[in-house]
Design a protein around this motif. Structure first.
Motif, PDB file in Angstrom:
ATOM      1  N   GLY A 109      74.325  84.072  84.865  1.00  0.00           N
ATOM      2  CA  GLY A 109      72.987  84.266  85.410  1.00  0.00           C
ATOM      3  C   GLY A 109      71.957  83.453  84.666  1.00  0.00           C
ATOM      4  O   GLY A 109      71.064  82.840  85.268  1.00  0.00           O
ATOM      5  N   LEU A 110      72.082  83.487  83.304  1.00  0.00           N
ATOM      6  CA  LEU A 110      71.140  82.683  82.516  1.00  0.00           C
ATOM      7  C   LEU A 110      71.301  81.194  82.822  1.00  0.00           C
ATOM      8  O   LEU A 110      70.323  80.452  82.942  1.00  0.00           O
ATOM      9  N   TRP A 111      72.579  80.775  82.925  1.00  0.00           N
ATOM     10  CA  TRP A 111      72.819  79.347  83.214  1.00  0.00           C
ATOM     11  C   TRP A 111      72.278  78.975  84.592  1.00  0.00           C
ATOM     12  O   TRP A 111      71.640  77.935  84.759  1.00  0.00           O
ATOM     13  N   ALA A 112      72.514  79.848  85.598  1.00  0.00           N
ATOM     14  CA  ALA A 112      72.037  79.577  86.958  1.00  0.00           C
ATOM     15  C   ALA A 112      70.514  79.564  87.003  1.00  0.00           C
ATOM     16  O   ALA A 112      69.896  78.683  87.619  1.00  0.00           O
ATOM     17  N   GLY A 113      69.895  80.534  86.310  1.00  0.00           N
ATOM     18  CA  GLY A 113      68.433  80.570  86.288  1.00  0.00           C
ATOM     19  C   GLY A 113      67.854  79.344  85.618  1.00  0.00           C
ATOM     20  O   GLY A 113      66.868  78.750  86.094  1.00  0.00           O
ATOM     21  N   PHE A 114      68.490  78.974  84.505  1.00  0.00           N
ATOM     22  CA  PHE A 114      68.009  77.778  83.796  1.00  0.00           C
ATOM     23  C   PHE A 114      68.168  76.532  84.673  1.00  0.00           C
ATOM     24  O   PHE A 114      67.292  75.659  84.716  1.00  0.00           O
ATOM     25  N   SER A 115      69.307  76.470  85.394  1.00  0.00           N
ATOM     26  CA  SER A 115      69.549  75.312  86.268  1.00  0.00           C
ATOM     27  C   SER A 115      68.526  75.255  87.389  1.00  0.00           C
ATOM     28  O   SER A 115      67.974  74.176  87.715  1.00  0.00           O
ATOM     29  N   ILE A 116      68.250  76.439  87.979  1.00  0.00           N
ATOM     30  CA  ILE A 116      67.268  76.472  89.067  1.00  0.00           C
ATOM     31  C   ILE A 116      65.893  76.072  88.559  1.00  0.00           C
ATOM     32  O   ILE A 116      65.180  75.269  89.194  1.00  0.00           O
ATOM     33  N   LEU A 117      65.522  76.629  87.387  1.00  0.00           N
ATOM     34  CA  LEU A 117      64.226  76.265  86.815  1.00  0.00           C
ATOM     35  C   LEU A 117      64.165  74.783  86.464  1.00  0.00           C
ATOM     36  O   LEU A 117      63.130  74.126  86.640  1.00  0.00           O
ATOM     37  N   SER A 118      65.274  74.259  85.965  1.00  0.00           N
ATOM     38  CA  SER A 118      65.307  72.837  85.607  1.00  0.00           C
ATOM     39  C   SER A 118      65.145  71.960  86.841  1.00  0.00           C
ATOM     40  O   SER A 118      64.401  70.965  86.834  1.00  0.00           O
ATOM     41  N   ILE A 119      65.858  72.366  87.920  1.00  0.00           N
ATOM     42  CA  ILE A 119      65.738  71.593  89.161  1.00  0.00           C
ATOM     43  C   ILE A 119      64.322  71.693  89.704  1.00  0.00           C
ATOM     44  O   ILE A 119      63.717  70.699  90.134  1.00  0.00           O
ATOM     45  N   TRP A 120      63.779  72.925  89.674  1.00  0.00           N
ATOM     46  CA  TRP A 120      62.394  73.088  90.141  1.00  0.00           C
ATOM     47  C   TRP A 120      61.436  72.268  89.290  1.00  0.00           C
ATOM     48  O   TRP A 120      60.549  71.596  89.820  1.00  0.00           O
ATOM     49  N   TYR A 121      61.646  72.291  87.998  1.00  0.00           N
ATOM     50  CA  TYR A 121      60.763  71.563  87.085  1.00  0.00           C
ATOM     51  C   TYR A 121      60.862  70.054  87.339  1.00  0.00           C
ATOM     52  O   TYR A 121      59.870  69.327  87.291  1.00  0.00           O
ATOM     53  N   ALA A 122      62.073  69.605  87.641  1.00  0.00           N
ATOM     54  CA  ALA A 122      62.255  68.163  87.866  1.00  0.00           C
ATOM     55  C   ALA A 122      61.546  67.700  89.131  1.00  0.00           C
ATOM     56  O   ALA A 122      61.074  66.564  89.200  1.00  0.00           O
ATOM     57  N   PHE A 123      61.469  68.594  90.148  1.00  0.00           N
ATOM     58  CA  PHE A 123      60.892  68.177  91.427  1.00  0.00           C
ATOM     59  C   PHE A 123      59.579  68.876  91.759  1.00  0.00           C
ATOM     60  O   PHE A 123      59.074  68.756  92.880  1.00  0.00           O
ATOM     61  N   CYS A 124      59.016  69.603  90.801  1.00  0.00           N
ATOM     62  CA  CYS A 124      57.806  70.375  91.095  1.00  0.00           C
ATOM     63  C   CYS A 124      56.576  69.492  91.282  1.00  0.00           C
ATOM     64  O   CYS A 124      55.619  69.887  91.942  1.00  0.00           O
ATOM     65  N   LEU A 125      56.600  68.310  90.693  1.00  0.00           N
ATOM     66  CA  LEU A 125      55.424  67.439  90.753  1.00  0.00           C
ATOM     67  C   LEU A 125      55.524  66.527  91.971  1.00  0.00           C
ATOM     68  O   LEU A 125      56.524  65.823  92.129  1.00  0.00           O
ATOM     69  N   PRO A 126      54.532  66.547  92.857  1.00  0.00           N
ATOM     70  CA  PRO A 126      54.571  65.648  94.026  1.00  0.00           C
ATOM     71  C   PRO A 126      54.686  64.181  93.585  1.00  0.00           C
ATOM     72  O   PRO A 126      54.160  63.788  92.547  1.00  0.00           O
ATOM     73  N   ARG A 127      55.366  63.418  94.400  1.00  0.00           N
ATOM     74  CA  ARG A 127      55.526  61.997  94.046  1.00  0.00           C
ATOM     75  C   ARG A 127      54.178  61.295  94.038  1.00  0.00           C
ATOM     76  O   ARG A 127      53.932  60.426  93.212  1.00  0.00           O
ATOM     77  N   ASP A 128      53.317  61.637  94.963  1.00  0.00           N
ATOM     78  CA  ASP A 128      51.973  61.039  95.004  1.00  0.00           C
ATOM     79  C   ASP A 128      50.967  62.165  94.869  1.00  0.00           C
ATOM     80  O   ASP A 128      50.725  62.926  95.802  1.00  0.00           O
ATOM     81  N   LEU A 129      50.382  62.271  93.680  1.00  0.00           N
ATOM     82  CA  LEU A 129      49.475  63.387  93.411  1.00  0.00           C
ATOM     83  C   LEU A 129      48.278  63.404  94.349  1.00  0.00           C
ATOM     84  O   LEU A 129      47.832  64.461  94.799  1.00  0.00           O
ATOM     85  N   PHE A 130      47.714  62.244  94.630  1.00  0.00           N
ATOM     86  CA  PHE A 130      46.476  62.170  95.404  1.00  0.00           C
ATOM     87  C   PHE A 130      46.723  61.552  96.783  1.00  0.00           C
ATOM     88  O   PHE A 130      45.932  60.756  97.264  1.00  0.00           O
ATOM     89  N   LYS A 131      47.844  61.934  97.373  1.00  0.00           N
ATOM     90  CA  LYS A 131      48.181  61.408  98.691  1.00  0.00           C
ATOM     91  C   LYS A 131      47.107  61.798  99.707  1.00  0.00           C
ATOM     92  O   LYS A 131      46.639  62.934  99.737  1.00  0.00           O
ATOM     93  N   GLY A 132      46.732  60.827 100.544  1.00  0.00           N
ATOM     94  CA  GLY A 132      45.725  61.090 101.561  1.00  0.00           C
ATOM     95  C   GLY A 132      44.302  60.925 101.080  1.00  0.00           C
ATOM     96  O   GLY A 132      43.363  61.196 101.837  1.00  0.00           O
TER      97      GLY A 132
END
Length: 773
Positions: free
Chosen positions: A13-36
């Motif tokens: 569970g800890l490993w899965a949670g850490f993996s999910i958080l890591s994946i979320w952390y890796a992709f949490c930032l939009p590629r273009d912050l000020f798009k539009g």
């Protein structure tokens, strides 16, 4: 305590949670912050100076970010907003703890503790400022630090920070509050902009200026104590006042700025060498070839002359200046006097199709020489002409009978130009204009007819000026690598033809009546004026080996004005422009010193050397005794020989056709040019001894009524070599009269088609068909 099985589940569970958080952390930032993000359209000159800008679609003044952050602003904003910016990973724990304690004690938010990185995240997300959002901002800030460098993050902050009102970003703020770029800010100005985003809605220039000055000076004190500013600079900075209200942005070449701000024709303008980089559609400032110093001088001259002409009902004026070698546009005035309210003041006349008047005549002369249809000084008919109702006249309402082609160009005679176009061909000339880049010549050659050369074809000032620049470029630089601005497919390439064209244009009388032959300091230019039918357009275009310029004067609305003549309205402006241009172009690459003061003669081997008749200008024939040796185009060397010299009874004579002779004799008292008495020229020799002056064959005639209302008459006019010859006149086989000495006859034919026939005493016969409306 836990069984092995439970421990395995906990570990997974800890490993899965850490993996999910890591994946979320890796992709949490939009590629273009000020798009539009909507950006203001910013147009710069060749050196990065601001020509003008247009507000963004969302109503904000938000300039595209520059390549770097000015050093003064960088130090000021880091010192004020985030002193540990270079050290922390996006979040400063000390600041967060300190602000949390302050907020708990106050019971509400009094301190944010946000780093510059966190502020960038907050500006990109646009969410409410709550503790939950601040936690998310802190997480995203650390992710932002992993993706971008500190300088890139600081650049995002500088581009998107609010500066009060509808001003966003340090570059827009620098121009709006101080009238200069951020790179030219003083320490006081940089410090003011550093503190402004802290509370832009309540403290800004024009609102709570005293509090703003206090905050600015406190920051200046910190910068002084850290050694960023010396004492004298610090004292001067603290004494600088806070601006009252936002400055008006620069407005140079407003029509060009409007055009480039639209983003619709940026690519097309690259072919005109006016855009060198940037694209408003992609949020980048557009850099042009315009040089702001030249732009100011040209715009001032255009406005000054236009204001004077406005008193005569001539309200608008446009001008374009180009560098000959590169083809770059150095100044662009689409219209004059933006401060003078009037109909059509916003029209970009430099790109509007207008009746060309006579400014296309040099292109015809050059094309005729290149094609061998004419020689530089060959005689061209200057007699009344009526072709299917088209009856052009010279500006001075007189005729010379015959005039050398070069002189016809320099004097801008209309009738010889029509004869040259008739010889060259309207379809062929239309193709030349299209290949020259005149995009508005779109109708059929038959539709234009011979009026094409006298204003029947509408043209744009920028394109016509470009043709003059290209002709000068081909002559000075040829077609080699040095011809940096060369246009592919340009049809006027023969340097012999180009040189004779520029020489003829160099003989055009200046509007100020200054003779450049006498005064060495006066700049010589190859130039041409034009006046459209009805006095609606005045043109003046010309070139030197360094620059090409074009001026248009008139009313954008198309309203005519009595004094709207090119030489009088646009001509003086053209020479003001040439006299104001620097000796070395801003487009100089180190070769400007090699450019001659006047157009160089063709090199040996270019063209062919031929003998020409001194009297007619055609290739010398077997009976031409006085000749010149000149260089002509290769095609010109194969042109026809002199048609006016002939031999009769062992004697040589020079005789023009009757109509040409009739007018030519009035201007040349020594005509006919014969070693014997001209009156001894045998009758029946040489050309046909008589010729209609009016009407020409195919003429369409409308007969006006007399002042008393009675029907009018046609005045038939004939030229005859023998002034004493009797001439018998017939209309449709009916005899109508006889003339002698002065061969003019008045007659009123009925409406419809008719044929006039004349017979002289020697039996020579001549006929012409015409139609009476």
């Amino acid at each position: 305590m836990f069984s092995d099985k439970v421990k395995k589940y906990l570990a997974f569970g800890l490993w899965a949670g850490f993996s999910i958080l890591s994946i979320w952390y890796a992709f949490c930032l939009p590629r273009d912050l000020f798009k539009g993000t909507e950006w203001s359209a910013v147009v710069l000159d060749r050196n990065g100076e601001l020509l003008g800008a247009r507000i963004a679609a969302d109503g904000q003044w938000r300039f595209p970010p520059g390549d770097s952050i000015p050093e003064k602003y960088r130090k000021a904003v880091v010192e004020f907003e985030d002193r540990w910016f270079r050290l922390h990973p996006g979040v400063n724990p000390v600041s967060i703890i300190r602000s949390a304690v302050s907020n708990l004690r106050a019971g509400h938010v009094v301190s944010g503790g946000s780093t510059l990185t966190m502020q960038v995240i907050r500006m990109s997300r646009g969410r409410e400022r709550t503790m939950r959002q601040k936690f998310i901002e802190a997480v995203l800030a650390t992710r932002l630090e992993l993706r971008y460098s500190k300088d890139e993050i600081l650049g995002m902050y500088a581009a998107h920070a609010p500066f009060g009102g509808n001003v966003v970003g340090v570059e827009a703020a620098a121009w709006r509050y101080f009238g200069r770029s951020s790179g030219e800010l003083t320490w006081a100005e940089a410090a003011m902009l550093a503190v402004l985003p802290n509370s832009p809605s309540s403290i800004r220039p024009g609102k709570n200026r005293d509090r703003l000055m206090e905050k600015r000076n406190r920051l200046l004190t910190k910068l002084f104590k850290k050694g960023y500013i010396c004492r004298s600079d610090y004292e001067l900075a603290c004494s600088e006042p806070i601006p009252d209200e936002p400055e008006r942005l620069p407005s140079y070449a407003p029509q060009l700025v409007d055009l480039l701000a639209s983003g619709k024709t940026v690519e097309a303008w690259k072919s005109y060498r006016i855009v060198t980089g940037g694209d408003v559609r992609k949020g980048r400032a557009v850099r042009t070839t315009v040089e702001i110093g030249i732009q100011k001088r040209i715009q001032d001259a255009v406005d000054r002359h236009s204001d004077n002409l406005a008193k005569e009902g001539i309200n608008d004026m446009a001008a374009v200046v180009m560098d000959v070698r590169t083809g770059e546009v150095l100044a662009y005035c689409g219209n004059s006097s933006a401060y003078r309210k009037r109909p059509g003041m916003d029209v970009d006349v430099a790109r509007s199709p207008r009746s060309s008047g006579s400014v296309l005549k040099p292109f015809l002369y050059c094309a005729s020489l290149q094609a061998g249809k004419s020689l530089p000084f060959s005689l061209v008919a200057d007699t009344p002409v009526n072709i299917n109702g088209f009856a052009p006249q010279n500006y001075n309402m007189t005729y010379d009978g015959a005039v050398p082609a070069a002189e016809a160009l320099s004097r801008s005679l209309n009738v010889p130009a029509v004869h040259m176009l008739k010889e060259f061909g309207t379809e062929a000339f239309k193709d030349v204009l299209k290949e020259c880049g005149l995009s508005t010549v779109t109708r059929s050659a038959d539709d234009y007819g011979l009026s094409m050369i006298l204003g029947g074809a509408e043209c744009r000032l920028d394109e016509v000026t470009g043709v003059y620049a290209e002709m000068a470029r081909r002559l000075v630089y040829g077609d080699g690598d040095e011809c940096d601005g060369g246009t592919d497919g340009f049809p006027l390439t023969d340097r012999v033809a180009l040189w004779y064209t520029m020489e003829a244009l160099g003989e055009v009388n200046r509007p100020d009546e200054i003779d450049w032959h006498v005064i060495g300091s006066v700049k010589k230019a190859a130039w041409k004026t034009g006046t459209s039918y009805g006095y609606r357009d005045g043109w003046a275009c010309g070139a030197t080996p360094r620059y090409a310029a074009g001026v248009w004067a008139g009313n954008a609305s198309g309203v005519a004005a009595p004094g709207l003549v090119g030489a009088r309205t646009a001509g003086p402006v053209l020479f003001d422009i040439f006299n104001s241009l620097p000796g070395i172009s801003p487009a100089d690459d180190g070769r400007q010193a090699e450019i001659p003061e006047w157009f160089p003669e063709p090199l040996p081997g270019e063209g062919k050397t031929v003998r020409t008749c001194k009297l007619s200008g055609f290739l010398a024939g077997p009976y031409c005794e006085d000749t010149d040796t000149i260089t002509v185009t290769v095609a010109g060397a194969e042109s026809r020989s002199c048609p006016y010299h002939f031999c009769q009874g062992g004697r040589t004579f020079f005789r023009l056709p009757p109509a040409m002779e009739w007018y030519y004799r009035q201007k040349h008292l020594d005509y006919p040019f014969s070693k014997d008495d001209g009156d001894d020229i045998p009758e029946g020799s040489g050309p046909l001894p008589m010729e209609f002056i009016y009407p020409e064959s195919g003429a369409v005639i409308s007969i006006p009524r007399q002042l008393d209302g009675s029907p009018g008459e046609i005045v038939f006019n004939l030229a005859h070599h023998d002034r004493s010859a009797a001439v018998y006149w017939h209309i449709d086989q009916d005899y109508i009269g006889e003339t002698k000495y002065i061969h003019q006859l008045r007659f009123r034919p009925s409406p419809g088609k008719h044929t006039v026939t004349v017979v002289d005493g020697l039996g020579n016969t001549l006929s012409a068909g015409f139609t009476v409306r």
